[in-house]
Every structure is written in structure tokens, then in C-alpha cells.
Design a protein around this motif. Structure first.
Motif, PDB file in Angstrom:
ATOM      1  N   ILE A  36       0.892  -0.950  -0.066  1.00 60.14           N
ATOM      2  CA  ILE A  36       0.091  -0.009  -0.129  1.00 60.14           C
ATOM      3  C   ILE A  36       0.682   1.164  -0.170  1.00 60.14           C
ATOM      4  CG2 ILE A  36      -1.498   1.314   0.684  1.00 60.14           C
ATOM      5  CD1 ILE A  36      -3.169  -2.016   2.380  1.00 60.14           C
ATOM      6  N   LEU A  37       1.887   0.704   1.093  1.00 60.27           N
ATOM      7  CA  LEU A  37       2.842   3.095   0.587  1.00 60.27           C
ATOM      8  C   LEU A  37       3.389   2.719  -0.271  1.00 60.27           C
ATOM      9  CD1 LEU A  37       4.891   1.623   4.533  1.00 60.27           C
ATOM     10  CD2 LEU A  37       2.609   4.023   4.031  1.00 60.27           C
ATOM     11  N   ALA A  38       3.894   1.348  -1.355  1.00 59.75           N
ATOM     12  CA  ALA A  38       4.560   1.015  -2.622  1.00 59.75           C
ATOM     13  C   ALA A  38       4.223   2.205  -3.742  1.00 59.75           C
ATOM     14  CB  ALA A  38       5.448   0.098  -3.135  1.00 59.75           C
ATOM     15  N   LEU A  39       2.181   1.837  -3.743  1.00 63.72           N
ATOM     16  CA  LEU A  39       1.548   2.269  -4.485  1.00 63.72           C
ATOM     17  C   LEU A  39       1.261   4.114  -4.210  1.00 63.72           C
ATOM     18  CD1 LEU A  39      -1.130  -0.571  -4.607  1.00 63.72           C
ATOM     19  CD2 LEU A  39       0.289  -0.135  -6.458  1.00 63.72           C
ATOM     20  N   VAL A  40       1.519   4.509  -3.123  1.00 64.23           N
ATOM     21  CA  VAL A  40       0.856   5.901  -2.106  1.00 64.23           C
ATOM     22  C   VAL A  40       2.489   6.467  -2.873  1.00 64.23           C
ATOM     23  CG1 VAL A  40       0.782   7.616  -0.734  1.00 64.23           C
ATOM     24  CG2 VAL A  40      -0.712   4.841  -0.890  1.00 64.23           C
ATOM     25  N   VAL A  41       2.958   5.948  -2.538  1.00 65.76           N
ATOM     26  CA  VAL A  41       4.481   6.372  -3.316  1.00 65.76           C
ATOM     27  C   VAL A  41       4.821   6.541  -4.635  1.00 65.76           C
ATOM     28  CG1 VAL A  41       6.451   6.008  -3.241  1.00 65.76           C
ATOM     29  CG2 VAL A  41       5.840   6.040  -1.216  1.00 65.76           C
ATOM     30  N   ILE A  42       4.218   5.777  -5.185  1.00 70.96           N
ATOM     31  CA  ILE A  42       3.874   5.459  -6.649  1.00 70.96           C
ATOM     32  C   ILE A  42       3.245   7.035  -7.226  1.00 70.96           C
ATOM     33  CG2 ILE A  42       3.373   4.332  -9.314  1.00 70.96           C
ATOM     34  CD1 ILE A  42       4.806   1.363  -7.868  1.00 70.96           C
ATOM     35  N   ALA A  43       2.009   6.848  -6.304  1.00 70.43           N
ATOM     36  CA  ALA A  43       1.544   7.692  -7.373  1.00 70.43           C
ATOM     37  C   ALA A  43       1.462   9.114  -6.842  1.00 70.43           C
ATOM     38  CB  ALA A  43      -0.423   7.757  -5.910  1.00 70.43           C
ATOM     39  N   LEU A  44       2.232   9.310  -5.909  1.00 70.64           N
ATOM     40  CA  LEU A  44       2.871  11.158  -4.964  1.00 70.64           C
ATOM     41  C   LEU A  44       3.870  11.619  -6.769  1.00 70.64           C
ATOM     42  CD1 LEU A  44       3.028  10.993  -1.374  1.00 70.64           C
ATOM     43  CD2 LEU A  44       1.113  12.032  -3.287  1.00 70.64           C
ATOM     44  N   ILE A  45       4.555  10.248  -6.919  1.00 67.04           N
ATOM     45  CA  ILE A  45       5.875  10.542  -7.387  1.00 67.04           C
ATOM     46  C   ILE A  45       5.305  11.579  -8.985  1.00 67.04           C
ATOM     47  CG2 ILE A  45       7.614   9.459  -8.650  1.00 67.04           C
ATOM     48  CD1 ILE A  45       7.799   7.381  -6.094  1.00 67.04           C
ATOM     49  N   VAL A  46       4.305  10.224  -9.483  1.00 71.22           N
ATOM     50  CA  VAL A  46       4.042  10.747 -10.715  1.00 71.22           C
ATOM     51  C   VAL A  46       2.999  12.738 -10.390  1.00 71.22           C
ATOM     52  CG1 VAL A  46       1.908  10.160 -12.436  1.00 71.22           C
ATOM     53  CG2 VAL A  46       3.109   8.527 -11.422  1.00 71.22           C
ATOM     54  N   VAL A  47       2.266  12.385  -9.191  1.00 71.56           N
ATOM     55  CA  VAL A  47       1.509  13.710  -9.399  1.00 71.56           C
ATOM     56  C   VAL A  47       3.308  15.028  -9.353  1.00 71.56           C
ATOM     57  CG1 VAL A  47       0.464  15.206  -7.959  1.00 71.56           C
ATOM     58  CG2 VAL A  47      -0.327  12.868  -8.025  1.00 71.56           C
ATOM     59  N   ALA A  61      12.692   9.781  -1.040  1.00 74.52           N
ATOM     60  CA  ALA A  61      14.134   8.894  -0.633  1.00 74.52           C
ATOM     61  C   ALA A  61      13.981   7.720   0.657  1.00 74.52           C
ATOM     62  CB  ALA A  61      14.957   9.066  -0.986  1.00 74.52           C
ATOM     63  N   VAL A  62      13.713   8.648   1.668  1.00 77.45           N
ATOM     64  CA  VAL A  62      14.406   7.778   2.979  1.00 77.45           C
ATOM     65  C   VAL A  62      12.724   7.764   3.334  1.00 77.45           C
ATOM     66  CG1 VAL A  62      15.867   9.812   3.225  1.00 77.45           C
ATOM     67  CG2 VAL A  62      13.374  10.284   4.139  1.00 77.45           C
ATOM     68  N   LEU A  63      11.842   7.915   2.991  1.00 74.48           N
ATOM     69  CA  LEU A  63      10.690   7.445   3.787  1.00 74.48           C
ATOM     70  C   LEU A  63      10.578   5.657   3.788  1.00 74.48           C
ATOM     71  CD1 LEU A  63       7.844   7.814   4.969  1.00 74.48           C
ATOM     72  CD2 LEU A  63       6.819   7.503   2.161  1.00 74.48           C
ATOM     73  N   PRO A  64      11.222   4.456   2.398  1.00 72.19           N
ATOM     74  CA  PRO A  64      11.079   3.598   2.213  1.00 72.19           C
ATOM     75  C   PRO A  64      11.728   2.811   3.100  1.00 72.19           C
ATOM     76  CG  PRO A  64      11.014   4.459   0.250  1.00 72.19           C
ATOM     77  CD  PRO A  64      11.435   5.771   1.360  1.00 72.19           C
ATOM     78  N   SER A  65      12.810   2.960   3.761  1.00 71.47           N
ATOM     79  CA  SER A  65      13.754   3.473   5.017  1.00 71.47           C
ATOM     80  C   SER A  65      12.922   3.307   6.486  1.00 71.47           C
ATOM     81  CB  SER A  65      15.396   4.110   4.914  1.00 71.47           C
ATOM     82  OG  SER A  65      15.813   4.578   3.819  1.00 71.47           O
ATOM     83  N   VAL A  66      12.435   3.804   6.469  1.00 72.43           N
ATOM     84  CA  VAL A  66      11.436   3.747   7.937  1.00 72.43           C
ATOM     85  C   VAL A  66      10.570   3.112   7.715  1.00 72.43           C
ATOM     86  CG1 VAL A  66       9.786   5.303   9.152  1.00 72.43           C
ATOM     87  CG2 VAL A  66      11.958   6.618   7.677  1.00 72.43           C
ATOM     88  N   ALA A  67      10.030   3.277   6.694  1.00 72.67           N
ATOM     89  CA  ALA A  67       8.974   1.705   6.644  1.00 72.67           C
ATOM     90  C   ALA A  67       8.683  -0.057   6.728  1.00 72.67           C
ATOM     91  CB  ALA A  67       8.022   2.389   5.111  1.00 72.67           C
ATOM     92  N   THR A 121      14.254  -8.109   2.755  1.00 67.34           N
ATOM     93  CA  THR A 121      14.692  -8.437   1.775  1.00 67.34           C
ATOM     94  C   THR A 121      14.484  -7.808   0.313  1.00 67.34           C
ATOM     95  OG1 THR A 121      12.629  -9.921   1.324  1.00 67.34           O
ATOM     96  CG2 THR A 121      14.442 -10.633   2.009  1.00 67.34           C
ATOM     97  N   LEU A 122      13.474  -7.090   0.120  1.00 66.10           N
ATOM     98  CA  LEU A 122      13.281  -6.175  -0.870  1.00 66.10           C
ATOM     99  C   LEU A 122      13.430  -4.428  -0.927  1.00 66.10           C
ATOM    100  CD1 LEU A 122       9.127  -6.125  -1.902  1.00 66.10           C
ATOM    101  CD2 LEU A 122      11.045  -6.906  -2.870  1.00 66.10           C
ATOM    102  N   PHE A 123      14.939  -4.959  -0.848  1.00 70.94           N
ATOM    103  CA  PHE A 123      16.334  -3.274  -0.271  1.00 70.94           C
ATOM    104  C   PHE A 123      15.905  -3.209  -1.935  1.00 70.94           C
ATOM    105  CE2 PHE A 123      17.987  -1.734   2.459  1.00 70.94           C
ATOM    106  CZ  PHE A 123      19.184  -0.783   2.013  1.00 70.94           C
ATOM    107  N   LEU A 124      14.606  -2.041  -2.423  1.00 76.87           N
ATOM    108  CA  LEU A 124      14.556  -1.418  -3.700  1.00 76.87           C
ATOM    109  C   LEU A 124      14.304   0.430  -3.177  1.00 76.87           C
ATOM    110  CD1 LEU A 124      14.808  -1.371  -5.973  1.00 76.87           C
ATOM    111  CD2 LEU A 124      11.653  -1.072  -5.958  1.00 76.87           C
ATOM    112  N   GLY A 125      13.985   0.474  -2.238  1.00 76.60           N
ATOM    113  CA  GLY A 125      13.733   1.648  -1.249  1.00 76.60           C
ATOM    114  C   GLY A 125      13.292   2.985  -1.998  1.00 76.60           C
ATOM    115  N   GLY A 126      13.583   3.820  -1.743  1.00 74.81           N
ATOM    116  CA  GLY A 126      13.217   4.819  -1.887  1.00 74.81           C
ATOM    117  C   GLY A 126      13.457   5.568  -3.168  1.00 74.81           C
ATOM    118  N   THR A 127      15.010   5.700  -3.365  1.00 76.97           N
ATOM    119  CA  THR A 127      15.563   5.621  -4.736  1.00 76.97           C
ATOM    120  C   THR A 127      15.669   4.508  -6.494  1.00 76.97           C
ATOM    121  OG1 THR A 127      17.502   6.023  -3.081  1.00 76.97           O
ATOM    122  CG2 THR A 127      18.249   5.890  -5.278  1.00 76.97           C
ATOM    123  N   GLY A 128      14.781   3.364  -5.625  1.00 77.47           N
ATOM    124  CA  GLY A 128      14.823   2.613  -6.585  1.00 77.47           C
ATOM    125  C   GLY A 128      13.475   2.563  -7.187  1.00 77.47           C
ATOM    126  N   ILE A 129      12.808   3.130  -6.946  1.00 72.17           N
ATOM    127  CA  ILE A 129      11.119   3.723  -7.063  1.00 72.17           C
ATOM    128  C   ILE A 129      11.068   4.685  -7.814  1.00 72.17           C
ATOM    129  CG2 ILE A 129       8.702   4.141  -5.919  1.00 72.17           C
ATOM    130  CD1 ILE A 129       9.056   1.855  -3.761  1.00 72.17           C
TER     131      ILE A 129
END
Length: 428
Positions: free
Chosen positions: A215-226, A378-384, A392-400
């Protein structure tokens, strides 16, 4: 979304654009093929254990496109080239001759790109040797004789140069920015592996964490697009001019100022700089000098991925590079001069210097919003990640950010190619 799919569908029906897309796909295939050619003499089992237990190496592996995990000939990825680009963009500000060269149009850009390529080679050699020292200290690779060490360093350097060449081929003959697309291909190429690792470790009480993460990933992606699509429209009015018996001008248009003018470049620059202290620290930690060794250990500890200081410095670097790159790609004085040259003006603002100051005023404030957003995401996924416990999903905000931004920019490139082709056919 429908218009995007329609543009892609039309692109494949257009031979010129289709050939560029297929050429880019072919370069991706070559990249992934060479990414699985390992350098001999490496304990791959020990290497896999090391990457599974070390977050820094996991992040470094993502940006090498997964080439570091199997220690392929492209193990360094594009990090040396990115570091060389950062160095020369900073030198352009410091040295007037380089600044003048950068303003000489296409010739100046080609010369600076050539200097960047030259600087990439020594940086790749140093990073290759540093990587050897790091992996030797972890027992992944044994002590090599001088000839074998030279062969290892030159192989890794050649892999970086080859990858840099592939990126330039995409930029020249394919679609979009080649360097960004190769980083994108590397991140996406590693995603199925990390996703499978996550699925294999899921337990019944772990599922809700995965749901929260998605859910957080989808919200982040939507915010990035906006934010990436967000613009501030500045009204530009053109005065009426009478020539003979005809009247020209008098139209009104808009100058769009993007909230994020720099795109994904600040993220790439910031990550490259954040990797340097850890690489340097792990190289110096085995130095006999106690003071140097202690400082290296302190640097590794303080700037460890997901640590507080790592995220703070990472956040500030993204803001700084966003402003820096925005100043490189958007010159308010030049834009104001062009508007004045064609008889335009911003209502309520005098042409010339006043217009340049106004544009700089607006750009500074909207760039602050874009820069803070980029740093926050960029730092939000580290907190999440620390909250959900999914490592294991060490993609992070940078990758997204890179994946979403590159996709948006590439789609825009395809659409611009289609528009250009329509204009060409109309003129014929």
C-alpha cells in the motif's frame, strides 16, 4: 493512462520509432547477458551470504543492476561514470574555462562528455581495486598475485567502459537517456529475485506487513507521478505588431515550470556520493595506522544504510543536487531574453532583468517543494522497512523514484518522437 497505451501502440506502428524501441531492447538484452558473465576465482556462495547480510552491499548491488552479486565483468556498473559526471558538473561552476565551454552548444557538450569519459577510467580502476580489497577482507576472493590483480582490475574497468558505451548508444540511436535506462533495467532486472526471496520468507503473521508495504509503495508511486507531472504555468503575453496592412502577435501563451525540473538525476548523484564514504571506509579500515582505521570504522558506522545520519545526509544531498541540476538545465536569464526577443512579456512584470528575477523567484520556491518531496520519498521506504521488517525488498525510495521517473520520461520521449514525425509528414 489510455492515451499512454495509445501512444505506445502508435509508436510500434511507426517504423522509425519502432526501430529505436527495438534497438533499446536489444541493448538491454546485451546488458543482461554480460551481467551474468562472472569473473573467475570468486566464491559465489560466500558472496551471496555476504550480500544477504550487508545492507550497503545490497544497495550497491541494486545500482549495479545485480552485476555485483555474481561479480560479473560489469560489477562496478555505472558508478564511476556517474561520479565523473558529478565532478565535471561541479568543476564547470568553479573553472570559467569549463563554464565557457559548456555554453558553446553541442561542441562544448561533446568536449565535456569526452573529458567525463577520460575521468571514468581512473575512477573505475580505483573502485575496482577498492572492491577487491573489500571482498578479500570478507573471504570472498583470495590473495591474488600482481598479474592476476591487474587482470581483475582491468576486466572490471573494461566492463564499466563497455556499459558506458552501451548507454551512449541508447542515447544516440534509441529512446531516452541511455544511462538512466540502464540503471532502470538493472533495478527492474533484480526485482523478480528480491520478490521471490520475500515470498519465500512470508509467514502467516508476516502477511499484514507485506500488505502495508505494498500500500505504501502504491501511494509513493502515485505521489511521484503527481509531482513529476506538476507544473506552474506562467502567462506570457505577446504584444501586437503592425507590419504594412497586417497585424501580428497579440497572442497569449503559458511557460510551464515543472515542480521537479531535474528529474531523476539528483537521486542518482546523491546515491553515488553516499556510496563513496562506505567504499572508502571499508578500504581504509584495514590500514595499519590506528587513527585512520578508527576514522574509517566510524565513517562506516555513522553512514551505514538506514542509519539516522545516512538518511539525513542523503536527504540534504538530494535537495542540494535538485537545486544544482535545475540551475544547469533552466537559465532564467536566457528564458527572459528569449521572451523579450520575440516581443513577449509577463503581465505586471517588466521585460528583461525583472522577468529573469521573477522567474528565478518562482523557480526557487517550486523547486524547494520538489526537492523536499524527492528527499522525503527517498528516505520514507527506509522508515517503512524498519516498521514492516521486510529486508529482502531492498529497493527503497531511490529505486522506486528512478523506475517511475524513467518510465514517465521515456513515454514522453516516445510521444515527442511521434509528434515530431507528424510535423515532418505535414511539412512534406
Amino acid at each position: 493512462m489510455a492515451s499512454t497505451f495509445e501512444s505506445i501502440k502508435v509508436a510500434f506502428k511507426t517504423s522509425e520509432v519502432r526501430n529505436k524501441i527495438l534497438f533499446t531492447a536489444f541493448i538491454f538484452f546485451v546488458f543482461r547477458l554480460f551481467a551474468h558473465i562472472p569473473i573467475p576465482g570468486v566464491d559465489t556462495a560466500r558472496l551471496s551470504e555476504l550480500f544477504a547480510s550487508n545492507q550497503f552491499l545490497g544497495l550497491l548491488n541494486i545500482f549495479s543492476g545485480g552485476t555485483l552479486a555474481n561479480f560479473s565483468v560489469m560489477a562496478l556498473g555505472l558508478n564511476p561514470y556517474i561520479n565523473a559526471s558529478i565532478i565535471f558538473q561541479l568543476l564547470t561552476i568553479i573553472f570559467p574555462k569549463l563554464e565557457a565551454l559548456s555554453k558553446e552548444g553541442e561542441y562544448g557538450r561533446q568536449k565535456i562528455n569526452q573529458y567525463t569519459r577520460y575521468a571514468t577510467v581512473p575512477l573505475a580502476i580505483m573502485q575496482s581495486f577498492g572492491m577487491y580489497v573489500l571482498l578479500r577482507g570478507q573471504g570472498v576472493i583470495g590473495n591474488l598475485d600482481p598479474l592476476s590483480l591487474i587482470a581483475l582490475v582491468f576486466t572490471m574497468t573494461a566492463g564499466t567502459v563497455f556499459l558506458m558505451w552501451l548507454g551512449e548508444l541508447i542515447t544516440e540511436k534509441g529512446i531516452g537517456n541511455g544511462i538512466s535506462l540502464l540503471i532502470f533495467a538493472g533495478i527492474v532486472g533484480r526485482f523478480p529475485v528480491t520478490a521471490f526471496q520475500t515470498i519465500s520468507t512470508i509467514t502467516p503473521d508476516f502477511i499484514y506487513r507485506v500488505i502495508i508495504f505494498l500500500i505504501l509503495a502504491l501511494v509513493v508511486i502515485a505521489l511521484i507521478v503527481v509531482v513529476n507531472e506538476g507544473t506552474r504555468r506562467i502567462t506570457v503575453q505577446y504584444a501586437k505588431r503592425v507590419r504594412g496592412n497586417k497585424m501580428y502577435g497579440g497572442s497569449s501563451t503559458h511557460l510551464p515550470l515543472r515542480v521537479n525540473q531535474a528529474g531523476v538525476i539528483p537521486i542518482i548523484f546523491a546515491v553515488s556520493l553516499m556510496l563513496l564514504p562506505s567504499i572508502l571506509g571499508r578500504f581504509l579500515v584495514s590500514v595499519p595506522n590506528q587513527a585512520v582505521s578508527s576514522f574509517a570504522q566510524w565513517m562506516i558506522t555513522v553512514l551505514a544504510p538506514n542509519s539516522l545520519w545516512y538518511n539525513v545526509v542523503y536527504f540534504l544531498l538530494i535537495i542540494g543536487f535538485t537545486y544544482f541540476y535545475t540551475a544547469v538545465v533552466f537559465d532564467p536569464k536566457k528564458i527572459a531574453s528569449e521572451i523579450q526577443k520575440y516581443g513577449g512579456f509577463i503581465p505586471g512584470i517588466r521585460p528583461g532583468t525583472a522577468t529573469a528575477n521573477y522567474l528565478n523567484y518562482i523557480l526557487t520556491r517550486i523547486t524547494l517543494c520538489g526537492a523536499v518531496f524527492l528527499g522525503f520519498i527517498a528516505v520514507l521506504p527506509s522508515v517503512a522497512q524498519s516498521v514492516t521488517g521486510i529486508s529482502t525488498l531492498f529497493l527503497g525510495g531511490t529505486g522506486i523514484l528512478i523506475v517511475v521517473s524513467v518510465v514517465l520520461e521515456t513515454v514522453k520521449k516516445i510521444e515527442s518522437q511521434l509528434v515530431m514525425r507528424n510535423y515532418d509528414s505535414f511539412l512534406r
